[in-house]
Design an enzyme around this catalytic site. Structure first.
Site, PDB file in Angstrom:
ATOM      1  N   HIS A 136       0.828  -1.208   0.000  1.00  0.00           N
ATOM      2  CA  HIS A 136       0.000   0.000   0.000  1.00  0.00           C
ATOM      3  C   HIS A 136       0.860   1.255   0.000  1.00  0.00           C
ATOM      4  O   HIS A 136       0.599   2.210  -0.707  1.00  0.00           O
ATOM      5  CB  HIS A 136      -0.942   0.004   1.212  1.00  0.00           C
ATOM      6  CG  HIS A 136      -2.245  -0.676   0.931  1.00  0.00           C
ATOM      7  ND1 HIS A 136      -2.373  -2.046   0.935  1.00  0.00           N
ATOM      8  CD2 HIS A 136      -3.464  -0.190   0.589  1.00  0.00           C
ATOM      9  CE1 HIS A 136      -3.629  -2.358   0.629  1.00  0.00           C
ATOM     10  NE2 HIS A 136      -4.310  -1.258   0.414  1.00  0.00           N
TER      11      HIS A 136
ATOM     12  N   LYS B  46     -10.144  -7.687   7.934  1.00  0.00           N
ATOM     13  CA  LYS B  46     -10.865  -7.931   9.184  1.00  0.00           C
ATOM     14  C   LYS B  46     -10.793  -6.677  10.042  1.00  0.00           C
ATOM     15  O   LYS B  46      -9.806  -5.946  10.016  1.00  0.00           O
ATOM     16  CB  LYS B  46     -10.284  -9.137   9.935  1.00  0.00           C
ATOM     17  CG  LYS B  46      -8.898  -8.897  10.514  1.00  0.00           C
ATOM     18  CD  LYS B  46      -8.524  -9.959  11.517  1.00  0.00           C
ATOM     19  CE  LYS B  46      -7.037  -9.932  11.834  1.00  0.00           C
ATOM     20  NZ  LYS B  46      -6.713  -9.203  13.051  1.00  0.00           N
TER      21      LYS B  46
END
Lengths: 190, 281
Positions: free
Chosen positions: A37, A103
């Site tokens: 990222h 999550k």
């Protein structure tokens, strides 16, 4: 009844999804976690091309264990999504990613930007990496293999199970679920 | 004096670290099965069933229970009459962790410097080794592969002595509430009370070695563990964080004397994949 998702996804595909919907993903998804990222955002900020065309795609926040013989990957469950929160709004704006699997809760900014860019946040069961690995049929590095487990991998998955946690209308599975089963007064964190 | 070659320690750590990553302890499986009977949320029940199925697959195929095969936390109780030969305990343990990674196809998750380059060491070492000298001529090793999802949500606080047991309960509940779905609930809580800031954190980690369902030997602390467990389960976070009545599978408190002016408390959250293994040389 689970909804089948086969990327690439359109804005219409994801607008149809609602919080709590179980989905089964079949096709290609891409892994990316912290280090990938960071690199993607650096490229976007410099206006350079990305190594992978992510339009319509699903990003899976995972860093698998090395594959055992006969397996595409080793254990491959979701990692905590909130570490990617700061990267998600610019990534959605620049690439047209339609869904992320991870999550845990996301920030307000992420929730808002999902609505703005017609994207959804999906969650898989944390702690079920061995079971989820059985849904992965092939894996190959798609970018930055030098990052090891943090590289971007192209995964071919079959009936990979996830649940819609934030939909395009801002609905949130976590807050709704917690409110329903809470038996004590909410307290501010100290 | 008994000579124990460092290579024996390496071999034991390598075996234990793999065992822990493939085989969920039977008491943890029992706790998950118990939760299945209590849980009221259908999604929560599905999550618990998924976790039990996952444990079966991991054991059968020797695939790690979780892709985060952990920061290697290792407790070594070394007998006073033992002489470890060949290398230092840290070198022996680190080599065992790396051997487990190679043989068990575990993930290398450790970076060499935390602030700047964060380059992966490639070995999953160094381990966080806690050495203790004890009477006797044997070495007991316990490994605790610790996932970052739950470690990141753990906290330490310096409470006021007047805060007392209620303050400890409040801090533990607030810590779990703030953690939400991130530490992969249902969780276990290791709670260290007393000592100093650093000792409380170490006690909290050590408390995670206690098997699920085992209360503290002191009934007052056992009662406090139960109160914390009940209060945490009232939060409604549930399995996977999707809402439910089972948020916590166990609370273990370890205590130590402390200064008249302090009440250090550390809450170490452990995920549903509460992996550990012990062995002795």
């Amino acid at each position: 009844m689970a909804i089948t998702l086969t990327p690439p996804l359109s804005g219409h595909d994801v607008r149809e999804l609602s919080v709590g919907d179980p989905v089964l993903i079949t096709g290609v998804i891409y892994t990316a976690r912290d280090a990938a990222h960071q690199r993607l955002i650096e490229l976007i900020e410099r206006g350079e091309d990305l190594p992978v065309d992510l339009a319509g795609q699903i990003i899976y926040y995972t860093g698998p264990t090395p594959a055992q013989p006969g397996m595409a990957t080793g254990s491959a469950g979701p990692t905590t999504s909130s570490r990617m929160d700061r990267f998600t709004p610019p990534l959605l704006a620049a690439t047209g990613v339609r869904a992320m699997i991870g999550k845990g809760e996301r920030s307000e900014e992420v929730s808002r930007s999902l609505g703005e860019h017609d994207a959804v946040y999906l969650v898989a069961v944390g702690g079920a990496g061995a079971l989820l690995a059985e849904k992965i049929e092939a894996a190959e590095p798609a970018a930055w293999p030098e990052l090891g487990t943090e590289a971007i991998f192209r995964l071919e998955v079959r009936e990979f199970p996830a649940i819609v946690a934030i939909d395009t209308r801002g609905g949130n599975l976590y807050s709704a679920g917690r409110a329903r089963y809470r038996r004590s007064a909410s307290r501010k964190s100290c | 004096m008994r000579d124990i070659p460092a290579s024996d320690i390496t071999a034991l750590v390598a075996r234990l670290y793999q065992d822990a990553n493939f085989n969920l302890p039977s008491d943890v499986i029992g706790a998950l099965e118990g939760a299945l009977l209590e849980e009221k949320s259908l999604t929560g029940i599905e999550v618990l069933e998924t976790l039990l199925k996952n444990a079966g697959i991991a054991a059968r195929k020797r695939v790690p229970l979780c892709q985060d095969t952990g920061l290697a936390v290792v407790f070594a109780e070394v007998g006073r009459d033992v002489h470890i030969t060949g290398s230092t305990p840290q070198e022996a343990v680190d080599e065992g962790v790396d051997q487990a990674r190679r043989e068990g196809h575990l993930r290398a998750s450790i970076v060499s410097d935390p602030c700047f380059d964060r380059v992966n060491t490639g070995t999953n070492a160094p381990a966080m080794l806690h050495l203790e000298l004890v009477p006797g001529d044997s070495v007991k090793i316990s490994v605790l592969p610790k996932g970052a999802g739950s470690e990141n949500m753990s906290r330490t606080a310096m409470l006021k002595p007047a805060d007392g047991p209620d303050g400890i309960i409040r801090f533990a509940v607030d810590t779990v509430e703030a953690a939400g779905a991130n530490p992969c609930p249902p969780v276990f809580l290791g709670i260290g009370v007393g000592g100093s800031m650093d000792r409380a954190a170490l006690l909290a980690k050590k408390a995670l070695l206690r098997p699920a369902g085992e209360a503290h030997i002191d009934p007052r602390l056992g009662g406090l563990e139960q109160k914390i467990m009940d209060a945490v389960n009232d939060l409604g976070i549930g399995p996977g964080g999707f809402g439910g009545v089972v948020t916590c599978l166990g609370v273990a408190i370890e205590e130590y004397p402390c200064h008249i002016a302090t009440l250090p408390v550390a809450v170490n959250i452990q995920c549903n994949s509460a992996r550990r293994a012990s062995g002795r040389i």
